[in-house]
Design a protein around this motif. Structure first.
Motif, PDB file in Angstrom:
ATOM      1  N   GLY A  68     -12.073 -36.465 -44.243  1.00  0.00           N
ATOM      2  CA  GLY A  68     -10.841 -36.983 -44.826  1.00  0.00           C
ATOM      3  C   GLY A  68      -9.718 -35.972 -44.948  1.00  0.00           C
ATOM      4  N   VAL A  69      -9.786 -34.868 -44.199  1.00  0.00           N
ATOM      5  CA  VAL A  69      -8.681 -33.915 -44.192  1.00  0.00           C
ATOM      6  C   VAL A  69      -7.464 -34.583 -43.547  1.00  0.00           C
ATOM      7  CG1 VAL A  69      -7.845 -31.734 -43.208  1.00  0.00           C
ATOM      8  CG2 VAL A  69     -10.192 -31.903 -44.080  1.00  0.00           C
ATOM      9  N   PRO A  70      -6.278 -34.517 -44.158  1.00  0.00           N
ATOM     10  CA  PRO A  70      -5.090 -35.103 -43.522  1.00  0.00           C
ATOM     11  C   PRO A  70      -4.728 -34.320 -42.263  1.00  0.00           C
ATOM     12  CG  PRO A  70      -4.480 -33.881 -45.507  1.00  0.00           C
ATOM     13  CD  PRO A  70      -5.972 -33.908 -45.471  1.00  0.00           C
ATOM     14  N   ILE A  71      -4.455 -35.045 -41.183  1.00  0.00           N
ATOM     15  CA  ILE A  71      -4.200 -34.434 -39.881  1.00  0.00           C
ATOM     16  C   ILE A  71      -2.838 -34.876 -39.361  1.00  0.00           C
ATOM     17  CG2 ILE A  71      -4.948 -34.343 -37.463  1.00  0.00           C
ATOM     18  CD1 ILE A  71      -7.819 -34.635 -38.429  1.00  0.00           C
ATOM     19  N   ALA A  72      -2.077 -33.921 -38.863  1.00  0.00           N
ATOM     20  CA  ALA A  72      -0.785 -34.209 -38.231  1.00  0.00           C
ATOM     21  C   ALA A  72      -0.803 -33.656 -36.814  1.00  0.00           C
ATOM     22  CB  ALA A  72       0.365 -33.589 -39.022  1.00  0.00           C
ATOM     23  N   MET A  73      -0.068 -34.329 -35.925  1.00  0.00           N
ATOM     24  CA  MET A  73      -0.051 -33.897 -34.538  1.00  0.00           C
ATOM     25  C   MET A  73       0.782 -32.640 -34.350  1.00  0.00           C
ATOM     26  SD  MET A  73       1.284 -35.700 -30.993  1.00  0.00           S
ATOM     27  CE  MET A  73       2.986 -35.120 -31.120  1.00  0.00           C
ATOM     28  N   GLY A  74       0.233 -31.694 -33.634  1.00  0.00           N
ATOM     29  CA  GLY A  74       0.967 -30.534 -33.148  1.00  0.00           C
ATOM     30  C   GLY A  74       0.389 -30.161 -31.805  1.00  0.00           C
TER      31      GLY A  74
ATOM     32  N   ARG B   9      -0.760 -42.453 -36.299  1.00  0.00           N
ATOM     33  CA  ARG B   9      -0.266 -42.051 -37.626  1.00  0.00           C
ATOM     34  C   ARG B   9      -0.058 -40.538 -37.698  1.00  0.00           C
ATOM     35  NH1 ARG B   9      -4.594 -45.902 -40.560  1.00  0.00           N
ATOM     36  NH2 ARG B   9      -3.256 -47.705 -41.014  1.00  0.00           N
ATOM     37  N   ALA B  10      -0.944 -39.799 -37.032  1.00  0.00           N
ATOM     38  CA  ALA B  10      -0.840 -38.338 -37.063  1.00  0.00           C
ATOM     39  C   ALA B  10       0.485 -37.853 -36.512  1.00  0.00           C
ATOM     40  CB  ALA B  10      -1.997 -37.716 -36.276  1.00  0.00           C
ATOM     41  N   ALA B  11       1.108 -38.645 -35.645  1.00  0.00           N
ATOM     42  CA  ALA B  11       2.397 -38.283 -35.053  1.00  0.00           C
ATOM     43  C   ALA B  11       3.544 -39.082 -35.644  1.00  0.00           C
ATOM     44  CB  ALA B  11       2.354 -38.499 -33.540  1.00  0.00           C
TER      45      ALA B  11
ATOM     46  N   ALA C 228       5.334 -36.982 -40.811  1.00  0.00           N
ATOM     47  CA  ALA C 228       6.515 -37.045 -41.683  1.00  0.00           C
ATOM     48  C   ALA C 228       6.182 -36.571 -43.091  1.00  0.00           C
ATOM     49  CB  ALA C 228       7.067 -38.470 -41.717  1.00  0.00           C
ATOM     50  N   ASP C 229       5.008 -36.950 -43.595  1.00  0.00           N
ATOM     51  CA  ASP C 229       4.581 -36.479 -44.916  1.00  0.00           C
ATOM     52  C   ASP C 229       4.435 -34.960 -44.924  1.00  0.00           C
ATOM     53  OD1 ASP C 229       4.535 -38.994 -46.049  1.00  0.00           O
ATOM     54  OD2 ASP C 229       2.396 -39.309 -45.728  1.00  0.00           O
TER      55      ASP C 229
END
Length: 402
Positions: free
Chosen positions: A311-317, A347-349, A354-355
């Motif tokens: 459940g670690v929040p993940i964002a695209m990079g 959502r990750a992108a 955005a969060d």
């Protein structure tokens, strides 16, 4: 009166609910003013048989880099890099990326060139440089004894960032903030592309990181940590960084700490694959760099699976600049192949990115009041397979990208 534009007849993707439904998107100026059925405007974009999604967000790019071929870089005139950056920004925008966080390289002038419309590109947050210790990931010292600034040449807009001790850290942070940094980047481990550093080894002491975080809070900016080895990841989390970049060698304790502290992971799965591709065609990729990339890939994938399942929040990079500019959306395919659902990958992108960047009030979803950043994808299915080839139209701040 501002002309209104409607994107009509498409399936609009909602990253919050994870569904898509027929709808029109009404734009006035640079903002969305309505999402619904049978909306009318002065001009229209036909989105029939298209999926309309929020503009993608890439939270880790280097627009001032084209690759990490040291031999090519040291023979590149300094000023040429800014012209290459203009091209890279345009490639990124055309690929559907409407917002980026530049993780070292771009200075305030590059950002202002986009903001003022001098150069076409996505909206930018910039780190300017990467803080690290002597012998760390930003130290370009070579075994020859020379220090050749191939990747990160300092100049008036990019102050030097190799620091040792709390006083040097404090000064460097203040210089970066003065130079226009929106975010601070620190290397708490070595890395793959730095000549003499070990990605598994933790770097910078607790006192240095504490001063960094104190200065960041005073300047109201977040800190992103290049961190690959587990101990360096844990040190960064304890210090209070907002995101872990790469996270190649995570363990259970590091992941638990990320969950408890809501520390973000930005995996950049594309990067080691890109280094291996470059090593096959370029003489400027040293063997030790190639070996570090090989060692990273399997561990990297296992770490991302572990983090996602916990459940670690993940964002695209993407680490674009190491990977190819304009191919940013390949990262989402790599994430999906690790078992992350298509919706969570998107959502990750979008909303998640955005969060992370603290810009969710403006971007990340298609809703009234948000910036009119969107991409029209061929076909109405919610999928990430072949995503780069599906991009048909990009709209940034209400204007169709040329």
């Amino acid at each position: 009166m501002t002309n209104r534009l409607v994107v009509r007849g498409g399936h609009v993707f909602d990253p919050v609910g994870g569904t898509a439904a027929p709808a029109d998107v009404l734009i006035e100026g640079d903002r969305i003013i309505d999402v619904g059925i049978d909306l009318d405007a002065d001009t229209a974009v036909d989105a029939t048989d298209h999926l309309v999604v929020p503009g993608f967000i890439d939270t880790h790019v280097h627009v001032m880099l084209d690759d990490v071929d040291t031999m090519r870089l040291i023979q590149t005139p300094f000023s040429l890099r800014f012209f290459q950056a203009a091209r890279n920004l345009q490639l990124t925008l055309r690929a559907g990326i409407t917002t980026v966080r530049d993780a070292a390289g771009a200075d305030l002038g590059v950002k202002q060139a986009v903001t003022t419309g001098l150069v076409d590109g996505p909206d930018m947050q910039i780190a300017i440089g990467m803080l690290s210790q002597t012998g760390g990931h930003a130290d370009e010292w070579l075994p020859s004894g020379e220090c050749v600034h191939a990747l990160w040449p300092p100049h008036p807009g990019r102050p030097p960032t190799v620091v040792d001790g709390v006083d040097e850290m404090r000064r460097a942070v203040r210089e970066l903030v003065r130079a226009g940094a929106d975010v601070l980047k620190v290397a708490t481990t070595g890395g793959v592309i730095s000549p003499r550093s070990d990605p598994r080894r933790a770097q910078l002491c607790d006192e240095e990181l504490a001063v960094l975080m104190s200065e960041a809070r005073a300047a109201h900016v977040h800190v992103m940590a290049h961190a690959q080895g587990a101990q360096g990841v844990k040190n960064a989390i304890r210090a209070g960084v907002r995101s872990i970049e790469h996270g190649v060698y995570l363990d259970d304790e590091a992941v638990d700490m990320m969950v408890q502290n809501r520390t973000w992971l930005v995996p950049t799965l594309s990067a080691p694959h890109a280094i291996l591709r470059q090593s096959e065609t370029s003489g400027g990729i040293p063997e030790n760099m190639r070996q570090k990339a090989i060692a990273a890939i399997e561990a990297h994938e296992a770490s991302v699976r572990l983090a996602h399942s916990a459940g670690v929040p993940i964002a695209m990079g993407t680490d674009a600049g190491i990977s190819r500019h304009g191919e940013n959306l390949r990262e989402l395919e790599l994430m999906h192949r690790l078992g992350i659902s298509a919706v969570d990958t998107l959502r990750a992108a979008m909303t998640s990115a955005a969060d992370l960047l603290d810009i969710a009030s403006d971007v990340g979803e298609l809703a009234p009041g948000k910036l009119a950043n969107m991409v029209l994808l061929a076909g109405s299915e919610v999928s990430v397979e072949g995503l780069p080839e599906r991009v048909r139209t990009v709209i940034r701040r209400g204007v169709k990208v040329r």
